[in-house]
Design an enzyme around this catalytic site. Structure first.
Site, PDB file in Angstrom:
ATOM      1  N   ARG A  11     -28.642  43.027  31.269  1.00 61.42           N
ATOM      2  CA  ARG A  11     -29.160  43.775  32.415  1.00 61.42           C
ATOM      3  C   ARG A  11     -28.157  44.879  32.766  1.00 61.42           C
ATOM      4  NH1 ARG A  11     -29.694  42.338  38.850  1.00 61.42           N
ATOM      5  NH2 ARG A  11     -31.071  44.074  39.360  1.00 61.42           N
ATOM      6  N   HIS A  12     -28.669  46.016  33.217  1.00 66.08           N
ATOM      7  CA  HIS A  12     -27.776  47.106  33.609  1.00 66.08           C
ATOM      8  C   HIS A  12     -26.783  46.651  34.683  1.00 66.08           C
ATOM      9  CE1 HIS A  12     -29.762  47.661  37.510  1.00 66.08           C
ATOM     10  NE2 HIS A  12     -30.901  47.474  36.872  1.00 66.08           N
ATOM     11  N   GLU A  14     -24.391  47.256  38.232  1.00 63.05           N
ATOM     12  CA  GLU A  14     -24.830  47.517  39.603  1.00 63.05           C
ATOM     13  C   GLU A  14     -25.201  48.989  39.780  1.00 63.05           C
ATOM     14  OE1 GLU A  14     -23.032  46.262  43.791  1.00 63.05           O
ATOM     15  OE2 GLU A  14     -22.078  48.068  42.983  1.00 63.05           O
ATOM     16  N   SER A  15     -26.410  49.210  40.269  1.00 61.52           N
ATOM     17  CA  SER A  15     -26.883  50.568  40.534  1.00 61.52           C
ATOM     18  C   SER A  15     -26.761  50.884  42.025  1.00 61.52           C
ATOM     19  CB  SER A  15     -28.340  50.717  40.101  1.00 61.52           C
ATOM     20  OG  SER A  15     -29.200  50.030  40.994  1.00 61.52           O
ATOM     21  N   ASN A  18     -29.364  48.911  43.845  1.00 61.60           N
ATOM     22  CA  ASN A  18     -28.946  47.517  44.019  1.00 61.60           C
ATOM     23  C   ASN A  18     -28.012  47.392  45.212  1.00 61.60           C
ATOM     24  OD1 ASN A  18     -28.492  46.986  40.450  1.00 61.60           O
ATOM     25  ND2 ASN A  18     -30.315  46.654  41.656  1.00 61.60           N
ATOM     26  N   ARG A  78     -29.322  54.330  34.673  1.00 60.65           N
ATOM     27  CA  ARG A  78     -28.441  53.170  34.839  1.00 60.65           C
ATOM     28  C   ARG A  78     -28.274  52.374  33.548  1.00 60.65           C
ATOM     29  NH1 ARG A  78     -33.069  52.449  37.891  1.00 60.65           N
ATOM     30  NH2 ARG A  78     -34.275  50.513  37.738  1.00 60.65           N
ATOM     31  N   GLU A 108     -38.026  49.441  33.435  1.00 57.13           N
ATOM     32  CA  GLU A 108     -38.251  48.513  34.542  1.00 57.13           C
ATOM     33  C   GLU A 108     -39.718  48.539  34.983  1.00 57.13           C
ATOM     34  OE1 GLU A 108     -37.906  45.848  35.794  1.00 57.13           O
ATOM     35  OE2 GLU A 108     -36.151  45.906  37.106  1.00 57.13           O
TER      36      GLU A 108
END
Length: 239
Positions: A11-12, A14-15, A18, A78, A108
């Protein structure tokens, strides 16, 4: 062999979204939304911590798995930035041996018209939504203007078919998204609809969580799920 030999899903990191939303469905209030209002999902960048998470994860991935035959991102900012952070752990000669492609099938889930709404606004705009969601459940229900998880499963199937056709026997790294990961698991682990309705407690995918499948008996078998290798903040910050 009709499958990749190794499939590592990440999973990417922290954006910015997020960080502001804490992975809630809606913005808490207008003040929280104001930071990112009008910025489309595919353009959301990583936070400073997110960049560090990706770099720290990359060192462990290289140590454990070495060079991959192919790397895929969703093409969202991201996931591209997360991939760049991971691959920074590899020396230039190894990096050149790992082609990176964007694939739209692993993007996503489209959250629809409520993407930039607060909970109060969504309730006002779609007063029927709660009852609809309760009736159809979180796997089959579509957010207004968006995708259900069942819709996402369809394109994840297409992506995995591509890997089976073009990357059989290869070692693959995929940097993707939380809801897409749920759909990978539905397909690869042959979940039924009841199992797909919700994550088991404590199993929501963490930022830069690493999930590993290996080929066994002509199928990809889950070896580990959602392992976190970074030490910035706490693993729960981005899950």
């Amino acid at each position: 062999m009709q499958r990749p030999a190794l499939l590592v899903l990440v999973r990417h990191a922290e954006s910015a979204r997020n960080q502001v939303k804490k992975d809630a469905v809606y913005f808490a209030d207008d003040a929280a939304r104001r930071v990112l209002r009008g910025q489309p999902d595919h353009d959301i960048p990583l936070t400073d911590d997110g960049h560090l998470q990706a770099e720290q994860t990359g060192h462990v991935i290289r140590e454990r798995f070495g060079v991959f035959d192919h790397v895929y991102t969703s093409g969202y900012t991201r996931t591209i930035q997360t991939t760049d952070g991971i691959l920074a752990a590899y020396p230039p000669d190894e990096r050149k041996r790992m082609p990176v492609d964007m694939n739209i099938f692993i993007r996503e889930r489209d959250s629809g018209y409520a993407y930039d709404m607060t909970e109060a606004e969504a309730t006002s705009a779609f007063p029927w939504l709660h009852e609809y969601w309760q009736t159809f459940g979180g796997f089959m229900a579509r957010p207004p203007g968006g995708e259900s998880l069942a819709d996402v499963v369809g394109r994840i199937h297409q992506f995995l078919d591509l890997l089976d056709r073009d990357r059989a026997g290869k070692r693959i790294l995929v940097v993707t998204h939380g809801q897409a990961l749920r759909c990978f698991r539905f397909v690869l682990e042959q979940w039924d609809y009841d199992r797909a309705e919700r994550w088991p407690p404590g199993q929501a995918p963490a930022n830069c969580g690493v999930t590993v499948y290996e080929e066994a008996d002509d199928r990809l078998e889950l070896i580990e799920y959602n392992t976190v290798h970074w030490t910035v903040g706490s693993p729960e910050d981005g899950s």
